[in-house]
Design a protein around this motif. Structure first.
Motif, short mmCIF file in Angstrom:
data_model
loop_
_atom_site.label_atom_id
_atom_site.label_comp_id
_atom_site.label_asym_id
_atom_site.label_seq_id
_atom_site.Cartn_x
_atom_site.Cartn_y
_atom_site.Cartn_z
N ILE A 83 0.83 -1.20 0.00
CA ILE A 83 0.00 0.00 0.00
C ILE A 83 0.87 1.25 0.00
CG2 ILE A 83 -1.67 1.33 1.35
CD1 ILE A 83 -2.89 -1.28 2.28
N ALA A 84 1.94 1.24 0.81
CA ALA A 84 2.82 2.40 0.89
C ALA A 84 3.45 2.71 -0.46
CB ALA A 84 3.91 2.16 1.94
N GLN A 85 3.88 1.69 -1.17
CA GLN A 85 4.49 1.90 -2.47
C GLN A 85 3.50 2.51 -3.45
OE1 GLN A 85 5.58 -1.62 -4.89
NE2 GLN A 85 7.59 -0.67 -5.17
N ALA A 86 2.26 2.03 -3.43
CA ALA A 86 1.24 2.57 -4.34
C ALA A 86 0.91 4.01 -4.00
CB ALA A 86 -0.02 1.70 -4.29
N VAL A 155 -11.93 5.68 0.37
CA VAL A 155 -11.87 4.66 -0.67
C VAL A 155 -11.41 3.35 -0.03
CG1 VAL A 155 -9.51 5.30 -1.27
CG2 VAL A 155 -10.90 4.05 -2.94
N SER A 156 -11.85 2.25 -0.59
CA SER A 156 -11.38 0.95 -0.11
C SER A 156 -11.66 -0.09 -1.16
CB SER A 156 -12.12 0.55 1.18
OG SER A 156 -13.45 0.15 0.88
N ALA A 157 -11.07 -1.24 -0.97
CA ALA A 157 -11.47 -2.39 -1.76
C ALA A 157 -12.89 -2.78 -1.35
CB ALA A 157 -10.51 -3.55 -1.51
N ASP A 158 -13.61 -3.42 -2.26
CA ASP A 158 -14.98 -3.85 -1.97
C ASP A 158 -14.91 -5.20 -1.25
OD1 ASP A 158 -17.66 -4.40 -1.86
OD2 ASP A 158 -18.06 -3.76 -3.91
N ASP A 288 -6.85 -3.94 -5.89
CA ASP A 288 -6.32 -3.07 -6.94
C ASP A 288 -5.65 -1.88 -6.26
OD1 ASP A 288 -5.77 -1.43 -9.07
OD2 ASP A 288 -7.74 -1.62 -10.01
N MET A 289 -4.41 -2.08 -5.80
CA MET A 289 -3.70 -1.06 -5.03
C MET A 289 -3.55 0.24 -5.82
SD MET A 289 -2.78 -2.48 -2.10
CE MET A 289 -2.21 -3.99 -1.33
N LYS A 290 -3.25 0.12 -7.10
CA LYS A 290 -3.00 1.30 -7.93
C LYS A 290 -4.23 2.20 -7.98
CE LYS A 290 -1.43 2.61 -12.58
NZ LYS A 290 -2.63 3.36 -13.03
N THR A 291 -5.39 1.62 -8.22
CA THR A 291 -6.61 2.41 -8.31
C THR A 291 -6.98 3.01 -6.96
OG1 THR A 291 -7.43 1.09 -10.16
CG2 THR A 291 -9.07 2.34 -8.90
#
Length: 347
Positions: A83-86, A155-158, A288-291
């Motif tokens: 997550i940090a990298q994204a 925002v989060s993953a679903d 989808d870390m990027k999004t």
């Protein structure tokens, strides 16, 4: 030893053109009255001389540091460096640097981490809150990455629909008795994933939940979770809420001589970096870390740039102006089917 030579400053640019420092400053900042012809000459000279604007000077002029804070709940967890990298990449694309702070799994440390970043003058923060905590107004724009059920989430993953997706995958394989492995009942993310799993069960399928957070290895080896006994009770699928307990389940079942996936199936969440290289590879749900990072950063930067200067950001600014919300808060997760899931066998 040759003396150190720094990059050209405004005075050097002004001297080379025979103009005032104020004119150079106005031309490079886009403020003040400078003719188009002179402004073009100043910018061309600055480029030719290799002038790099001072970040400190820009901060003094604008009241902004162009730096964002990122607070993670536990950087030792292999999910959060991803997550940090994204986040760092999305911030750099937007023209911001990133300072990272670790809550170390503690609510008190989370509060201290937020305070340290505020002291360093960040323009805003992205916070992945510690399990079950709610981020209050902290005095600067904040984007929260947790789960849609978390108040103030950006925002989060679903997670809910991802849970339903992994359950349908197991049901389609023929599993009817599923043991769900969680490791923290206070986690909104885990509860959403479990809720999604239960919501997708068919009439002839059922699931039970086993919380395993406090169950550690006994005598340094042997059964960790009692899954061999659960397999003997008819459970053919073990659906973990993350890849870490999934790996524990996989290890225990194999030590007990229960084959995966020829006898039982094991699934996880988050597609951690090692999930594809263990044997069998773990079937999991990928974020989808990027999004997620792009939505969080874009919403945060938009709020920062529409907000009042940070120098006057105080209690007279309504909290709604500081808490970032995004129209798209649920990002779908992707099922990654590997070798750890298959049709049920004779356990």
């Amino acid at each position: 030893m040759a003396p150190h030579r720094s990059g050209p400053n405004l005075s050097r640019i002004a001297a080379s053109l025979g103009v005032s420092v104020a004119s150079v400053s106005n031309a490079l900042s886009g403020k003040g009255r400078v003719s188009a012809e002179l402004g073009e000459r100043i910018r061309a000279t600055a480029t030719a001389l290799g002038y790099v604007p001072s970040q400190a000077g820009r901060a003094l002029r604008t009241g902004r540091s162009s730096v964002l804070g990122l607070v993670l709940p536990d950087i030792a967890n292999p999910l959060f460096p991803q997550i940090a990298q994204a986040i760092e990449y999305a911030a750099s694309v937007a023209g911001y640097g990133t300072l990272i702070a670790d809550s170390r799994g503690s609510i008190a440390q989370q509060t201290e981490a937020i305070g340290r970043l505020l002291e360093r003058g960040v323009d805003g923060m992205v916070i992945v809150p510690r399990r079950g905590t709610r981020v209050a107004d902290i005095g600067c724009p904040v984007a929260v990455i947790d789960t849609p059920s978390t108040p103030g989430n950006t925002v989060s993953a679903d997670h809910w629909h991802a849970g339903a997706q992994i359950a349908r995958h197991l049901i389609d394989l023929g599993h009817r008795k599923i043991l769900v492995l969680g490791n923290n009942p206070a986690s909104n993310v885990q509860n959403d994933r479990i809720g999604g799993i239960k919501s997708a069960l068919s009439k002839d399928a059922r699931a039970e939940v086993l919380w395993v957070e406090t169950i550690e290895a006994q005598n340094g080896a042997g059964c960790l979770l009692g899954l061999a006994e659960k397999a003997g009770q008819g459970f053919t699928a073990f659906a973990a809420v993350s890849d870490l307990p999934a790996l524990r389940a996989l290890t225990e079942l194999q030590q007990a001589g229960i084959g995966v996936p020829d006898k039982v199936s094991v699934t996880g969440f988050d597609d951690l970096i090692w999930s594809s290289v263990v044997r069998p590879g773990i079937t999991t749900m990928r974020m989808d870390m990027k999004t997620i990072a792009e939505i969080a950063i874009n919403a945060l930067v938009e709020t920062i740039e529409q907000n009042v200067p940070k120098a006057v950001l105080a209690d007279d600014v309504p909290p709604a102006h500081r808490v970032v919300t995004a129209s798209l808060s649920r990002v779908p997760m992707q099922l990654i089917a590997r070798q750890s899931s298959g049709p049920p066998g004779e356990a």
